[in-house]
Design a protein around this motif. Structure first.
Motif, PDB file in Angstrom:
ATOM      1  N   TYR A   1       0.913  -1.201  -0.046  1.00 52.20           N
ATOM      2  CA  TYR A   1       0.024  -0.005  -0.059  1.00 52.20           C
ATOM      3  C   TYR A   1       0.921   1.278  -0.023  1.00 52.20           C
ATOM      4  O   TYR A   1       0.324   2.445   0.291  1.00 52.20           O
ATOM      5  N   GLY A   2       2.129   1.004  -0.320  1.00 49.38           N
ATOM      6  CA  GLY A   2       3.072   2.306  -0.396  1.00 49.38           C
ATOM      7  C   GLY A   2       3.478   2.769   1.002  1.00 49.38           C
ATOM      8  O   GLY A   2       3.655   4.019   1.207  1.00 49.38           O
ATOM      9  N   ALA A   3       3.383   2.090   1.938  1.00 42.84           N
ATOM     10  CA  ALA A   3       3.547   2.544   3.267  1.00 42.84           C
ATOM     11  C   ALA A   3       4.613   1.589   3.960  1.00 42.84           C
ATOM     12  O   ALA A   3       5.316   0.661   3.377  1.00 42.84           O
TER      13      ALA A   3
ATOM     14  N   LYS B   1      -6.367   4.536   5.864  1.00 41.25           N
ATOM     15  CA  LYS B   1      -5.297   3.655   5.884  1.00 41.25           C
ATOM     16  C   LYS B   1      -5.053   3.376   7.304  1.00 41.25           C
ATOM     17  O   LYS B   1      -4.624   2.288   7.673  1.00 41.25           O
TER      18      LYS B   1
ATOM     19  N   GLU C   1       3.351  14.106   3.273  1.00 39.41           N
ATOM     20  CA  GLU C   1       3.665  14.080   1.615  1.00 39.41           C
ATOM     21  C   GLU C   1       2.635  13.221   0.930  1.00 39.41           C
ATOM     22  O   GLU C   1       2.061  13.186  -0.021  1.00 39.41           O
ATOM     23  N   LYS C   2       2.382  12.038   1.930  1.00 47.09           N
ATOM     24  CA  LYS C   2       1.377  11.030   1.242  1.00 47.09           C
ATOM     25  C   LYS C   2       0.053  11.525   1.399  1.00 47.09           C
ATOM     26  O   LYS C   2      -1.163  10.752   0.901  1.00 47.09           O
TER      27      LYS C   2
ATOM     28  N   LEU D   1      -1.622  11.750   4.456  1.00 43.87           N
ATOM     29  CA  LEU D   1      -2.162  10.845   5.616  1.00 43.87           C
ATOM     30  C   LEU D   1      -2.669  11.757   6.704  1.00 43.87           C
ATOM     31  O   LEU D   1      -3.568  11.345   7.631  1.00 43.87           O
TER      32      LEU D   1
ATOM     33  N   SER E   1       7.004  11.847   5.710  1.00 39.67           N
ATOM     34  CA  SER E   1       6.437  10.790   4.848  1.00 39.67           C
ATOM     35  C   SER E   1       4.870  11.075   4.743  1.00 39.67           C
ATOM     36  O   SER E   1       4.362  10.730   3.555  1.00 39.67           O
ATOM     37  N   MET E   2       4.420  10.776   5.692  1.00 38.42           N
ATOM     38  CA  MET E   2       3.027  10.894   5.836  1.00 38.42           C
ATOM     39  C   MET E   2       2.297  12.019   5.673  1.00 38.42           C
ATOM     40  O   MET E   2       1.101  12.029   4.879  1.00 38.42           O
TER      41      MET E   2
END
Length: 159
Positions: free
Chosen positions: A28-30, A99, A72-73, A75, A69-70
């Motif tokens: 899931y790209g995580a 998610k 940028e995604k 989330l 990162s979160m």
């Protein structure tokens, strides 16, 4: 066969669990860290950024990378703390909540599968042993500087 040490079993098991979660999260790209962070953030009220690291047991630099990162995604979003304008509250976005639900389902599946293969009594013993180990570490009972500890260090030098 040599007897396995307790720390070896703990480390090897945690590495296997970590690898399993990272493989699943990768679909899931995580990462496991992102999944754990999602589960640590309250769905409705968020969490102060200063409380998230200690709750997760993460070092500040690792947490900073994970949060970046979160963000940028898409989330999470960071909002000023309404009580203390200097602080930041981390909130889940709609995607972050979705998610989070996926991460929760993944953790529950792991727990369900383990429970299907390990009797409840053994799981209770496992939890008790883990609590005792954590208490011994928290109370600094493992490497306290006493005669017994010094004796153990002398024995290691002989090896």
């Amino acid at each position: 066969m040599k007897e396995r040490t307790i720390d070896y079993v703990l480390r090897a098991t945690w590495q296997a669990v970590s690898r399993m979660y990272n493989e699943e999260a990768g679909k899931y790209g995580a990462t496991m860290s992102i999944g754990f962070a999602l589960l640590s953030i309250d769905k409705e009220s968020g969490i102060p950024s200063t409380a998230l690291g200690p709750q997760m047991g993460m070092e500040p630099t690792s947490l900073t990378r994970t949060l970046k990162s979160m963000e940028e995604k898409g989330l999470i979003v960071r909002k000023k703390n309404p009580v203390d304008g200097r602080g930041v509250i981390i909130h889940l976005t709609k995607l972050g909540k979705e998610k989070r639900d996926l991460s929760k389902a993944t953790v529950l599946r792991f727990n369900d599968i383990v429970k299907q293969h390990v009797p409840q009594e053994k799981l209770e013993h496992f939890m008790e042993v883990a609590d005792i180990i954590n208490d011994l570490i928290a109370d600094k009972q493992i490497f306290k500087d006493d005669h017994e500890s010094i004796h153990s260090k002398q024995q290691l030098k002989k090896i």
